[in-house]
Enzyme design. Structure first.
Site, PDB file in Angstrom:
ATOM      1  N   THR A   2       1.273 -12.223   7.290  1.00 51.58           N
ATOM      2  CA  THR A   2       0.932 -11.107   8.043  1.00 51.58           C
ATOM      3  C   THR A   2       2.165 -10.356   8.778  1.00 51.58           C
ATOM      4  O   THR A   2       2.546  -9.185   8.358  1.00 51.58           O
ATOM      5  CB  THR A   2      -0.200 -10.976   8.860  1.00 51.58           C
ATOM      6  OG1 THR A   2      -1.285 -11.570   8.384  1.00 51.58           O
ATOM      7  CG2 THR A   2      -0.555  -9.791   9.677  1.00 51.58           C
ATOM      8  N   ARG A  33      10.700   4.703   1.901  1.00 52.35           N
ATOM      9  CA  ARG A  33      10.511   5.547   0.658  1.00 52.35           C
ATOM     10  C   ARG A  33      10.155   6.843   1.339  1.00 52.35           C
ATOM     11  O   ARG A  33      10.500   7.924   0.587  1.00 52.35           O
ATOM     12  CB  ARG A  33       9.135   4.749   0.004  1.00 52.35           C
ATOM     13  CG  ARG A  33       8.733   5.725  -1.102  1.00 52.35           C
ATOM     14  CD  ARG A  33       7.399   5.135  -1.688  1.00 52.35           C
ATOM     15  NE  ARG A  33       6.502   4.898  -1.056  1.00 52.35           N
ATOM     16  CZ  ARG A  33       5.501   5.671  -0.593  1.00 52.35           C
ATOM     17  NH1 ARG A  33       5.392   6.898  -1.181  1.00 52.35           N
ATOM     18  NH2 ARG A  33       4.469   5.398  -0.085  1.00 52.35           N
ATOM     19  N   TYR A  70       3.193 -17.916  14.901  1.00 52.02           N
ATOM     20  CA  TYR A  70       3.231 -16.402  15.410  1.00 52.02           C
ATOM     21  C   TYR A  70       4.917 -16.277  16.030  1.00 52.02           C
ATOM     22  O   TYR A  70       5.159 -14.962  15.661  1.00 52.02           O
ATOM     23  CB  TYR A  70       2.335 -16.482  16.507  1.00 52.02           C
ATOM     24  CG  TYR A  70       2.242 -15.316  17.416  1.00 52.02           C
ATOM     25  CD1 TYR A  70       1.370 -14.301  16.852  1.00 52.02           C
ATOM     26  CD2 TYR A  70       2.686 -14.842  18.812  1.00 52.02           C
ATOM     27  CE1 TYR A  70       1.293 -12.871  17.392  1.00 52.02           C
ATOM     28  CE2 TYR A  70       2.603 -13.945  19.329  1.00 52.02           C
ATOM     29  CZ  TYR A  70       1.791 -12.861  18.750  1.00 52.02           C
ATOM     30  OH  TYR A  70       1.730 -11.706  19.491  1.00 52.02           O
ATOM     31  N   ILE A 103       0.839  -1.295  -0.013  1.00 50.65           N
ATOM     32  CA  ILE A 103       0.120  -0.012   0.045  1.00 50.65           C
ATOM     33  C   ILE A 103       0.784   1.215   0.101  1.00 50.65           C
ATOM     34  O   ILE A 103       2.280   1.189   0.582  1.00 50.65           O
ATOM     35  CB  ILE A 103      -0.997   0.037   1.336  1.00 50.65           C
ATOM     36  CG1 ILE A 103      -1.753   1.235   1.177  1.00 50.65           C
ATOM     37  CG2 ILE A 103      -0.106  -0.018   2.440  1.00 50.65           C
ATOM     38  CD1 ILE A 103      -3.140   1.076   2.324  1.00 50.65           C
TER      39      ILE A 103
END
Ligand code: NAD
Ligand code: UDP
Length: 324
Positions: A95, A109, A148, A66
């Site tokens: 994730t 960035r 996890y 994103i």
């Protein structure tokens, strides 16, 4: 347009910890972007923030890239309770790992400062007690908790490699068991399980003989520690333990909750899940020294607030348990 406010992205912002963090950052006047895929988070958790001009909600899965422009990133997205993270273990690892890569790429960035919500689980079933940051852990790579634990360990590695290789301004906090209002009622974590069982007159399900220990930190203390770490000096990147060093056996926790709720519930034994750590307690010397932070809320006090929340939530399941 020139932005004067700090723009802060909170991934996993609709979850238990994330919603408290968003609430605090919004109250401080920052521009807050809450990103969540609502796997374990809910709109009720952040419903009271939706109308605020400095709060924005983005439905997105962090496994996919994103592009946003922000000054700070708190990376919390990841199911945290064993039931939820074991529901789709491959997705849990994705994730943690791909989420970290995507967020670190964004931080690189746009030059944002980025904090990773790591966990005491990276210590596994510890052979050193209490756990200090320089302990490397005792983790099973192939068990039911590995998705996890290893996902979070790999995320720490990525944070430090982006820091060394790309000079990304990182922070890593290792969060120990945290509890409070807005814990998911069905996530199977011990505090919410016991409170709901006690309030509904059901037996409290004690796994094993209940002699295993945990240290429980109230959510407000945790949010304070996390924000102090983000705001601290750039030469202190962590990892730093955040948690309450008060250590309780799970049986003691069950008895305390029965007492505080005036419940008639009994305590029943259930098998201890595989790889369940036998003891856990943070050494928080580093956080005390570098962040001047330590928890201020005692277990009984925090449990009372949490019990009050679940009572209200049971009366009005669609509400937010009076937490605003
Ligand atoms: P939580 O499950 O309430 O919150 C996690 C949030 O992340 C949820 O809102 C969920 O919908 C979201 N999420 C999950 N996968 C996602 C994805 N792929 N894309 C976008 N959003 C996603 O858990 P929590 O207790 O609030 O934990 C928050 C963070 O703190 C987690 O990273 C967890 O590992 C860490 N942590 C929590 C504890 C604790 O005791 N609560 C202890 C150690 C570490
Ligand atoms: N536990 C328990 N009964 C429950 C839920 C959990 O006895 O209904 C125990 C569990 O086996 C573990 C401890 O409580 O020893 C904390 O469990 P939780 O899932 O909250 O967190 P974690 O194991 O990740 O620390």
């Amino acid at each position: 347009m020139i932005h004067l406010k700090t723009r802060i992205l909170v991934t996993g912002g609709a979850g238990f910890l994330g919603s408290h963090l968003c609430e605090r950052l919004v109250a401080e006047g920052h521009d807050v972007l809450c990103l969540d895929n609502f796997f374990t988070g809910t709109k009720e958790n952040i419903g009271h923030l939706l109308g605020k001009p400095n709060f924005e909600l983005i439905r997105h899965d962090l496994v996919a890239p994103i592009f946003l422009e922000v000054d700070q990133i708190y990376n919390l997205a990841c199911p945290a309770s064993p039931i939820h993270y074991q529901y789709n273990p491959v997705k849990t690892t994705k994730t943690s790992v791909m989420g970290a890569i995507n967020m670190l790429g964004m931080a690189k960035r746009v030059g944002a400062k980025i904090l990773q919500a790591s966990t005491s689980e990276i210590y596994g079933n510890p052979t050193v007690h209490p756990q200090k940051e320089d302990y490397w852990g005792n983790v099973n790579t192939i068990g039911p908790r590995s998705c996890y634990d290893e996902g979070k360990r790999c995320a720490e590695t990525l944070f430090f490699d982006y820091h060394r290789q790309n000079r990304v301004n990182i922070r890593v906090v290792r969060i120990f068991n945290t509890y409070g209002p807005r814990m998911h009622p069905n996530d199977g974590r011990v505090v919410s399980n016991f409170i709901i069982q006690a309030l509904t007159g059901k037996d409290l399900t004690l796994y094993g003989d209940g002699s295993q220990t945990r240290s429980f930190c109230y959510v407000d203390d945790m949010v304070e520690g996390v924000i102090r770490m983000m705001s601290g000096p750039d030469d202190f990147v962590g990892p730093v333990n955040l948690g309450n060093p008060g250590e309780f056996s799970i049986r003691e926790l069950a008895e305390t909750i029965i007492r505080l709720t005036d419940s008639q519930s009994a305590i029943v034994s259930r098998p201890l899940p595989q790889d369940d750590p036998l003891q856990r307690k943070p050494d928080i010397g580093l956080a005390q020294q570098r962040l001047n932070w330590q928890p201020t809320i005692q277990l009984a006090q925090g449990l009372e607030k949490t019990i009050d929340y679940f009572k209200k939530k049971m009366r009005d399941p669609a509400g937010n348990g009076g937490t605003t």
